[in-house]
Scaffold this motif. Structure first.
Motif, mmCIF file in Angstrom:
data_model
loop_
_atom_site.group_PDB
_atom_site.id
_atom_site.type_symbol
_atom_site.label_atom_id
_atom_site.label_comp_id
_atom_site.label_asym_id
_atom_site.label_seq_id
_atom_site.Cartn_x
_atom_site.Cartn_y
_atom_site.Cartn_z
ATOM 1 N N ALA A 1 0.847 -1.196 0.000
ATOM 2 C CA ALA A 1 0.000 0.000 0.000
ATOM 3 C C ALA A 1 0.880 1.243 0.000
ATOM 4 O O ALA A 1 1.909 1.286 0.675
ATOM 5 C CB ALA A 1 -0.912 0.005 1.235
ATOM 6 N N TRP A 2 0.459 2.233 -0.768
ATOM 7 C CA TRP A 2 1.122 3.540 -0.781
ATOM 8 C C TRP A 2 0.125 4.534 -0.214
ATOM 9 O O TRP A 2 -0.972 4.705 -0.745
ATOM 10 C CB TRP A 2 1.529 3.931 -2.195
ATOM 11 C CG TRP A 2 2.634 3.077 -2.725
ATOM 12 C CD1 TRP A 2 3.983 3.294 -2.603
ATOM 13 C CD2 TRP A 2 2.506 1.865 -3.467
ATOM 14 N NE1 TRP A 2 4.676 2.287 -3.218
ATOM 15 C CE2 TRP A 2 3.797 1.394 -3.760
ATOM 16 C CE3 TRP A 2 1.407 1.121 -3.916
ATOM 17 C CZ2 TRP A 2 4.035 0.235 -4.469
ATOM 18 C CZ3 TRP A 2 1.633 -0.050 -4.625
ATOM 19 C CH2 TRP A 2 2.937 -0.476 -4.890
ATOM 20 N N VAL A 3 0.536 5.187 0.882
ATOM 21 C CA VAL A 3 -0.345 6.105 1.600
ATOM 22 C C VAL A 3 0.069 7.539 1.280
ATOM 23 O O VAL A 3 1.224 7.919 1.470
ATOM 24 C CB VAL A 3 -0.269 5.852 3.122
ATOM 25 C CG1 VAL A 3 -1.277 6.712 3.861
ATOM 26 C CG2 VAL A 3 -0.495 4.367 3.432
ATOM 27 N N ARG A 4 -0.894 8.329 0.761
ATOM 28 C CA ARG A 4 -0.648 9.729 0.391
ATOM 29 C C ARG A 4 -1.244 10.664 1.430
ATOM 30 O O ARG A 4 -2.239 10.341 2.064
ATOM 31 C CB ARG A 4 -1.305 10.047 -0.955
ATOM 32 C CG ARG A 4 -0.843 9.213 -2.105
ATOM 33 C CD ARG A 4 -1.532 9.588 -3.421
ATOM 34 N NE ARG A 4 -2.992 9.643 -3.383
ATOM 35 C CZ ARG A 4 -3.801 8.594 -3.442
ATOM 36 N NH1 ARG A 4 -3.304 7.379 -3.489
ATOM 37 N NH2 ARG A 4 -5.107 8.747 -3.445
ATOM 38 N N GLY A 5 -0.639 11.834 1.542
ATOM 39 C CA GLY A 5 -1.133 12.866 2.447
ATOM 40 C C GLY A 5 0.007 13.370 3.315
ATOM 41 O O GLY A 5 1.173 13.288 2.941
ATOM 42 N N GLN B 1 5.176 3.778 2.081
ATOM 43 C CA GLN B 1 4.900 2.466 1.506
ATOM 44 C C GLN B 1 4.787 1.471 2.648
ATOM 45 O O GLN B 1 5.646 1.438 3.541
ATOM 46 C CB GLN B 1 6.008 2.028 0.559
ATOM 47 C CG GLN B 1 5.760 0.659 -0.043
ATOM 48 C CD GLN B 1 6.933 0.158 -0.872
ATOM 49 O OE1 GLN B 1 8.059 0.631 -0.739
ATOM 50 N NE2 GLN B 1 6.670 -0.802 -1.725
ATOM 51 N N VAL B 2 3.735 0.671 2.618
ATOM 52 C CA VAL B 2 3.524 -0.362 3.628
ATOM 53 C C VAL B 2 3.425 -1.701 2.908
ATOM 54 O O VAL B 2 2.629 -1.848 1.983
ATOM 55 C CB VAL B 2 2.226 -0.105 4.430
ATOM 56 C CG1 VAL B 2 1.986 -1.220 5.438
ATOM 57 C CG2 VAL B 2 2.280 1.250 5.126
ATOM 58 N N VAL B 3 4.262 -2.652 3.310
ATOM 59 C CA VAL B 3 4.191 -4.009 2.793
ATOM 60 C C VAL B 3 3.869 -4.911 3.975
ATOM 61 O O VAL B 3 4.559 -4.870 4.996
ATOM 62 C CB VAL B 3 5.515 -4.443 2.131
ATOM 63 C CG1 VAL B 3 5.465 -5.912 1.735
ATOM 64 C CG2 VAL B 3 5.820 -3.568 0.929
ATOM 65 N N ALA B 4 2.791 -5.682 3.844
ATOM 66 C CA ALA B 4 2.380 -6.595 4.910
ATOM 67 C C ALA B 4 2.067 -7.955 4.310
ATOM 68 O O ALA B 4 1.365 -8.042 3.299
ATOM 69 C CB ALA B 4 1.158 -6.050 5.638
ATOM 70 N N GLU B 5 2.601 -8.986 4.930
ATOM 71 C CA GLU B 5 2.309 -10.353 4.528
ATOM 72 C C GLU B 5 1.743 -11.110 5.712
ATOM 73 O O GLU B 5 2.181 -10.916 6.846
ATOM 74 C CB GLU B 5 3.576 -11.060 4.028
ATOM 75 C CG GLU B 5 4.099 -10.495 2.746
ATOM 76 C CD GLU B 5 5.237 -11.313 2.150
ATOM 77 O OE1 GLU B 5 5.632 -10.988 1.025
ATOM 78 O OE2 GLU B 5 5.721 -12.269 2.795
#
Length: 93
Positions: free
Chosen positions: A9-13, A47-51
């Motif tokens: 996920a790419w978080v904007r703001g 950027q959030v990477v979660a598995e």
């Protein structure tokens, strides 16, 4: 056995300099079963990477899009994939 997934996920703001990565890690650990990382990107996004279990990834994504995050999230773009592994816990990068 529950389906395993990889969420990127790419978080904007306004999400840098407000503890966003730290709170994301804390939330991932609270949800449980997730490994990955949160990383500041040069363009101001995180950027959030979660598995882990898909339901846990979806819960983290819902939190990222919610109003309980630090800073001000304007939008989240996500990509789903199969897990690649190789992460020890959930890190701040």
């Amino acid at each position: 056995m529950e389906d395993e997934a990889r969420l990127t996920a790419w978080v904007r703001g306004t999400v840098q300099g407000v503890g966003f990565r730290w709170f994301t890690r804390a939330r991932a650990l609270e949800i449980g079963g997730l490994s990955g990382f949160a990383l500041n990107v040069r363009d101001g996004r995180v950027q959030v990477v979660a598995e882990g279990p898909r339901a846990a990834c979806e819960e983290l994504l819902e939190w990222l899009r919610g109003s309980d995050t630090p800073g001000s999230v304007q939008g989240v773009t996500e990509i789903w994939d199969t897990p690649r592994g190789g992460y020890e816990g959930f890190a701040i990068r």
